[in-house]
Design an enzyme around this catalytic site. Structure first.
Site, PDB file in Angstrom:
ATOM      1  N   LYS A  11      -2.668  -6.002  -7.269  1.00 54.15           N
ATOM      2  CA  LYS A  11      -3.370  -6.063  -5.981  1.00 54.15           C
ATOM      3  C   LYS A  11      -4.562  -5.115  -6.006  1.00 54.15           C
ATOM      4  CE  LYS A  11      -2.221  -5.749  -1.010  1.00 54.15           C
ATOM      5  NZ  LYS A  11      -1.097  -5.543  -0.053  1.00 54.15           N
ATOM      6  N   SER A  52       4.261  -6.637   3.650  1.00 53.52           N
ATOM      7  CA  SER A  52       3.160  -7.232   2.884  1.00 53.52           C
ATOM      8  C   SER A  52       3.542  -7.719   1.491  1.00 53.52           C
ATOM      9  CB  SER A  52       1.997  -6.245   2.768  1.00 53.52           C
ATOM     10  OG  SER A  52       1.319  -6.144   3.989  1.00 53.52           O
ATOM     11  N   SER A 112      -0.086  -8.811   3.393  1.00 53.71           N
ATOM     12  CA  SER A 112      -1.441  -8.654   2.904  1.00 53.71           C
ATOM     13  C   SER A 112      -1.570  -8.865   1.381  1.00 53.71           C
ATOM     14  CB  SER A 112      -1.957  -7.255   3.249  1.00 53.71           C
ATOM     15  OG  SER A 112      -1.219  -6.257   2.575  1.00 53.71           O
TER      16      SER A 112
END
Lengths: 125, 478
Positions: free
Chosen positions: B82, B184, B160
């Site tokens: 990420k 997330s 997210s």
């Protein structure tokens, strides 16, 4: 699959029932509005007919007053940056935040109740 | 040329093929990179491809393994990370316009550990801007546009860790690192139909990763299987003096062998019945079916209810308050107005209005909520529920709350015992495992939550379930 009833709330929490705080919150709602906050609102031209709208049914008078005060403070600092739509959005956010705070404040904390903010002393290099 | 099935193999299996010389890490890396440039582009899955680094690492791994210098089961296995985790020499955008050209001159601790394991970094995964740290209202809230769900590109991945979910589900990497402050990792894992572990708070170092909420941020793997999650965790877990909240070395270290399905006593499972005010009956049915699977594997399962308490409110408030500090400069400079999402542009202004007593009140209530949650694990090894109340939703669907708010008809409502909120607030380990499909063939996920620091118990439960089912092995046609 078996069915198990809800476990009992630990003794530590039983004294912090929400009903007790509901009484506190209700009495807070009877307090007069903060005169200093009223002056602040006036200075920034705020009233219930503008962006703020009417008090939501599920907020007490004191909670709504806190929303109004905090909104006035946002305008004092950042008002020049904000569009009318953004101001409306901020009121909605502040109102939602107030609801969440209300839930948390329903837990009465005592002087000796620890905080999750703790300093862990570390002697290692 | 590699077959498509190779790209959907678990990392553990790919590592075995690489170790035994049946699969070239260079060829595998080239194949994944090609998929990232084509399929990944359509899904908005990556922010940056680290192709030169990946090919260099893959060639090095191939040479080392041929020379007999085998580092372990992730040696030569590609992955993605990420884009809030720092990789030296590459952009680290935090998914947000104001940081589009940001880079750092060091590697995050997790990257150092993956480098030491000989893993191959394919690229930086797309994400919701600031990982949702200043709030957001739709999947559009990203520097790279909305991440699309590989099962149906008209649906969102959830966030997210949106790119990480899309990457694993689409077979663009066998696993990806995500982050989880409040759901997330769990939500995109559920909606994308992958296995995603949010470890105990402090289990994995966050040094070199963007902070949202210092007392709630966690990093964890999203992968094809729970076994892969355990494998990755065994590499990235461990004390790091550079992370203030890192668990001390002598506190319940994670042991991979403890996640083996036959490694302990039969599980006692609590099936949570009261965590959502509204949920898709089909999602609940999928979890009920999972209960039968657990029982057939020798576990005891009881229906139970989670005690009442403002878990969700405390989680949300903690994030809002800590994010106002984490992004103080962005808010005060006005650069937050360059964010994509209309909520993110102004939310920080409202969050700055919280007082210090507000914050401390939440943090003094928090240990009480932790004890409430912990009490459940006196009776149960793990608690299970639907990870999310629905399968993935259409990408362009409007937040119904927004409409109601505009009309002034909004009533405050919140699932205060939502399981991802509970486990996030209390720092508990939790994993999502795929457990079925909706009528529109979108994945349903089941959350398995455990006591703090009992990551191995959670993973063992997930591995038991996946040893009896094949939901996790199904993948979309692309």
């Amino acid at each position: 699959m078996q069915t198990q009833a809800t476990p009992e709330v630990p003794e530590l929490l039983s004294r912090r029932v929400f009903s007790r705080h509901a009484m506190v919150a209700a009495s807070l709602g009877l307090l007069p509005l903060n005169p200093i906050a009223e002056q602040t609102h006036a200075a920034h031209g705020l009233d219930n007919s503008s962006v703020l709208g009417d008090k939501p049914e599920d907020l007490s008078a004191s909670e709504w007053e806190e929303v109004r005060t905090r909104y006035a403070n946002v305008l004092r600092i950042y008002g020049a940056r904000l569009s009318p739509e953004q101001k409306q959005r901020i009121v909605r956010i502040l109102t939602e935040n107030e609801h969440m705070l209300s839930s948390i404040r329903a837990f009465i904390v005592q002087n000796g109740d620890p905080s999750a903010c703790t300093l862990r002393v570390d002697a290692s290099k | 040329m590699l077959t498509q099935e190779i790209y959907f193999m678990p990392a553990r299996r790919l590592g075995e093929l690489i170790r035994t010389g049946q699969l070239s890490p260079v060829e595998l890396t080239q194949g994944y990179l090609e998929r990232a440039r084509t399929i990944g582009k359509r899904l908005n899955a990556f922010v940056t491809l680290t192709a030169d680094l990946a090919l260099r690492q893959a060639a090095q791994a191939e040479a080392e393994i041929k020379a007999g210098n085998y580092r372990g089961p992730l040696h030569g296995v590609p992955y993605a990370v990420k884009d809030l985790v720092t990789v030296k020499g590459y952009p680290t955008t935090w998914g947000a316009v104001p940081y589009a050209h940001q880079s750092f001159d060091y590697d995050a601790t997790v990257i150092e550990r993956m480098n030491a394991a000989g893993a191959v970094l394919l690229g930086k995964a797309a994400m919701i801007e600031l990982a949702g740290g200043l709030g957001y209202s739709s999947g559009e809230a990203s520097l790279t546009g909305p991440a699309r769900n590989p099962w149906n590109p008209e649906c969102w991945t959830c966030g997210s860790s949106s790119g990480s979910g899309a990457i694993v589900a689409a077979g663009l990497a066998p696993w990806a690192l995500g982050s989880d402050t409040r759901g997330s990792i769990l939500c995109p894992s559920s909606w994308c139909g992958v296995s995603g572990l949010r470890p105990s708070f402090g289990r994995v170092s966050r040094y070199g990763s963007m902070a949202i909420a210092y007392s709630m941020d966690k990093l964890g793997p999203m992968a094809r299987t729970a076994e892969d999650c355990a494998l990755v965790l065994s590499v990235i877990a461990g004390h790091d003096p550079l992370d203030h909240d890192s668990i001390p070395s002598d506190a319940a270290p994670f042991v991979y062998q403890d996640t083996e399905p036959d490694s302990g006593a039969p599980l006692r499972i609590g099936r949570l019945m009261n965590v959502y005010s509204e949920s898709d009956p089909e999602a609940e049915k999928a979890v009920d079916q999972a209960c039968k699977v657990f029982e057939s594997a020798g576990a005891t399962v009881e229906r139970c209810e989670f005690p009442d308490g403002p878990f969700e409110e405390a989680a949300e408030l903690t994030i809002l308050m800590e994010a106002a500090s984490a992004f103080e400069h962005l808010i005060q400079s006005g650069d937050c107005n360059t964010l994509v999402d209309p909520v993110g542009r102004v939310n920080g202004y409202a969050s700055e209005q919280f007082s210090a007593p507000d914050y401390l009140h939440v943090q003094r209530v928090r240990p009480m909520l932790q004890r409430l949650a912990d009490g459940m694990f006196d009776r149960y090894s793990v608690l299970i529920s639907a990870t999310e109340p629905t399968a993935a939703q259409p990408l362009l669907a409007k937040d119904p709350d927004e409409d109601q708010a505009t009309k002034g008809a909004r009533k405050f409502r919140m699932d205060r015992r939502a399981p991802d909120g509970v486990s996030s607030l209390c720092g508990l380990p939790a994993i999502n495992v795929p457990c079925g499909f909706s009528q529109k063939h979108m994945p349903f996920g089941m959350q398995i939550m455990g006591r703090a620091l009992q990551d191995a118990v959670v993973l063992r439960a997930a591995r038991i379930y996946q040893s009896k089912t094949d939901w996790h092995l199904q993948h979309p046609s692309l």
